[in-house]
Design an enzyme around this catalytic site. Sequence first.
Site, PDB file in Angstrom:
ATOM      1  N   MET A   1       0.827  -1.046  -0.047  1.00 20.58           N
ATOM      2  CA  MET A   1      -0.006  -0.054   0.090  1.00 20.58           C
ATOM      3  C   MET A   1       0.911   1.358   0.053  1.00 20.58           C
ATOM      4  SD  MET A   1      -3.378  -1.033   1.962  1.00 20.58           S
ATOM      5  CE  MET A   1      -2.843  -0.644   3.641  1.00 20.58           C
ATOM      6  N   GLY A   2       2.333   0.976  -0.148  1.00 19.39           N
ATOM      7  CA  GLY A   2       2.994   2.271  -0.431  1.00 19.39           C
ATOM      8  C   GLY A   2       3.675   2.813   0.591  1.00 19.39           C
TER       9      GLY A   2
ATOM     10  N   SER B   1       6.883  -0.410  10.112  1.00 21.49           N
ATOM     11  CA  SER B   1       5.539  -0.155   9.373  1.00 21.49           C
ATOM     12  C   SER B   1       5.491   1.199   8.823  1.00 21.49           C
ATOM     13  CB  SER B   1       4.421  -0.599  10.480  1.00 21.49           C
ATOM     14  OG  SER B   1       3.214  -0.020  10.055  1.00 21.49           O
ATOM     15  N   SER B   2       4.425   1.319   7.682  1.00 17.80           N
ATOM     16  CA  SER B   2       4.364   2.481   7.151  1.00 17.80           C
ATOM     17  C   SER B   2       3.746   3.538   8.137  1.00 17.80           C
ATOM     18  CB  SER B   2       3.304   2.254   6.080  1.00 17.80           C
ATOM     19  OG  SER B   2       3.928   1.472   5.107  1.00 17.80           O
ATOM     20  N   ARG B   3       3.034   2.900   9.128  1.00 15.10           N
ATOM     21  CA  ARG B   3       2.451   3.663   9.962  1.00 15.10           C
ATOM     22  C   ARG B   3       3.069   4.269  11.061  1.00 15.10           C
ATOM     23  NH1 ARG B   3      -3.335   2.189  10.420  1.00 15.10           N
ATOM     24  NH2 ARG B   3      -3.957   0.445   8.981  1.00 15.10           N
TER      25      ARG B   3
ATOM     26  N   GLU C   1       5.780 -11.752   7.295  1.00 18.01           N
ATOM     27  CA  GLU C   1       5.189 -12.319   8.456  1.00 18.01           C
ATOM     28  C   GLU C   1       4.629 -11.351   9.559  1.00 18.01           C
ATOM     29  OE1 GLU C   1       8.056 -15.214   9.888  1.00 18.01           O
ATOM     30  OE2 GLU C   1       7.499 -16.567   8.517  1.00 18.01           O
TER      31      GLU C   1
ATOM     32  N   LEU D   1       6.760   3.400   1.301  1.00 12.66           N
ATOM     33  CA  LEU D   1       7.750   2.036   1.452  1.00 12.66           C
ATOM     34  C   LEU D   1       8.653   2.229   2.460  1.00 12.66           C
ATOM     35  CD1 LEU D   1       7.941   1.181  -2.541  1.00 12.66           C
ATOM     36  CD2 LEU D   1       6.404   0.083  -0.998  1.00 12.66           C
ATOM     37  N   HIS D   2       9.014   1.174   3.218  1.00 13.54           N
ATOM     38  CA  HIS D   2      10.417   0.992   4.047  1.00 13.54           C
ATOM     39  C   HIS D   2      11.095  -0.189   3.672  1.00 13.54           C
ATOM     40  CE1 HIS D   2       7.668  -1.788   6.025  1.00 13.54           C
ATOM     41  NE2 HIS D   2       6.594  -1.130   6.132  1.00 13.54           N
TER      42      HIS D   2
ATOM     43  N   HIS E   1       9.480  -3.495   3.146  1.00 12.43           N
ATOM     44  CA  HIS E   1       8.781  -3.956   1.707  1.00 12.43           C
ATOM     45  C   HIS E   1      10.055  -3.976   0.832  1.00 12.43           C
ATOM     46  CE1 HIS E   1       5.704  -0.660   3.114  1.00 12.43           C
ATOM     47  NE2 HIS E   1       4.880  -1.867   3.038  1.00 12.43           N
TER      48      HIS E   1
HETATM   49  P1  AMP Z   1       1.360  -2.915   3.470  1.00  6.34           P
HETATM   50  O1  AMP Z   1       2.073  -1.986   2.509  1.00  6.34           O
HETATM   51  O2  AMP Z   1       1.530  -2.690   4.743  1.00  6.34           O
HETATM   52  O3  AMP Z   1       0.140  -3.797   3.027  1.00  6.34           O
HETATM   53  O4  AMP Z   1       2.492  -4.095   3.532  1.00  6.34           O
HETATM   54  C1  AMP Z   1       2.909  -4.904   2.042  1.00  6.34           C
HETATM   55  C2  AMP Z   1       3.615  -6.103   2.328  1.00  6.34           C
HETATM   56  O5  AMP Z   1       4.688  -5.823   3.119  1.00  6.34           O
HETATM   57  C3  AMP Z   1       2.858  -7.205   3.280  1.00  6.34           C
HETATM   58  O6  AMP Z   1       2.962  -8.397   2.957  1.00  6.34           O
HETATM   59  C4  AMP Z   1       3.443  -6.706   4.639  1.00  6.34           C
HETATM   60  O7  AMP Z   1       3.319  -8.003   5.641  1.00  6.34           O
HETATM   61  C5  AMP Z   1       4.749  -6.624   4.377  1.00  6.34           C
HETATM   62  N1  AMP Z   1       5.642  -5.825   5.360  1.00  6.34           N
HETATM   63  C6  AMP Z   1       5.243  -4.753   5.994  1.00  6.34           C
HETATM   64  N2  AMP Z   1       5.878  -4.497   6.948  1.00  6.34           N
HETATM   65  C7  AMP Z   1       7.140  -5.281   7.149  1.00  6.34           C
HETATM   66  C8  AMP Z   1       8.167  -5.730   7.749  1.00  6.34           C
HETATM   67  N3  AMP Z   1       8.411  -4.879   8.877  1.00  6.34           N
HETATM   68  N4  AMP Z   1       8.891  -6.821   7.569  1.00  6.34           N
HETATM   69  C9  AMP Z   1       8.386  -7.597   6.638  1.00  6.34           C
HETATM   70  N5  AMP Z   1       7.357  -7.265   5.845  1.00  6.34           N
HETATM   71  C10 AMP Z   1       6.586  -6.411   5.998  1.00  6.34           C
END
Ligand code: AMP
Length: 280
Positions: free
Chosen positions: A30-31, A185-187, A148, A33-34, A37
């Site tokens: 969902m962008g 986390s993006s948050r 995970e 990015l960190h 991702h």
């Molecule tokens: P999101 O953008 O939050 O929907 O995440 C996209 C993908 O990145 C999902 O498969 C998440 O589980 C993965 N993801 C997000 N944060 C992490 C993290 N800290 N470590 C590994 N994978 C992550």
Amino acid sequence: MKIFNTITDIRYYLNSLRSNNYTIGFVPTMGALHDGHLELIKRSQKENQISVCSIFVNPIQFNNPDDLKIYPRKLEKDIEKLLSIHCDVLFNPSVKEMYPKEIKKQYDFGILGNVMEAKFRPNHFNGVATVVKLLFDIINPHKAYFGEKDFQQLIIIKQLVKKENLNVEIIPCLTIREKDGLAISSRNIQLTDEERHLAPIIYKTLLSAKKKIHTHSIKDICHWATNKLNSVSNMRVEYFEIVNGNTLESIDQINITIPIMAFVAVNLGKVRLIDNIRLV
Ligand code: AMP
């Protein structure tokens, strides 16, 4: 890097690669990015000839409209990050492109669709499954990479693939953490400085639960962890659960033949954070 906004264009491009026997790895996001991702994309790059990242803030997986409104959107920075690791393809569709008409599909994930995240975010996984199925139909990847960190999502996606008989291999990837243990986390960027300083207690509490697992009852550990996190200023626990890591069903006793995992969700100020670790 090729950037596509329409389904027709990306399908056409990837079909030509596929017919030349290129393998395609896919990382839906969902962008904002960190490094979490980017690790997923790097893993895809190791295992496939072409890696596709999608950025789509999926409105139908948000049960709280305010949460959707404040969800970080950083497309320009995201593109820079994707360029820096040489990602091959970005798919960045609009909401209208993905959902030209109303979506009615309802998935039934049994117990997985009723516990923890599903209990606190009604319809969330239905929205996730709907968008992932749509994205798989568009990208048609050989392998797709999921973190995970969102463990319940990962096993729901595995179930989706099985149920719909999809021809894609789901690859789980380890949670990437900040130096102080906070799951990236993006948050996290929505936390105030003070909240960011407090947030690592979530992972520390999970690690303490792991230490206690052979000496305390599951009920006592959950009670202790919930109280500890609730005692942090501005932190409110939604759930702290210790469950069977295969089925996510509650357990009241340790059985060494199954993986045992702890899952937590808290609200820290206005930000909802989740994490999990394997205990046994
Ligand atoms: P999101 O953008 O939050 O929907 O995440 C996209 C993908 O990145 C999902 O498969 C998440 O589980 C993965 N993801 C997000 N944060 C992490 C993290 N800290 N470590 C590994 N994978 C992550």
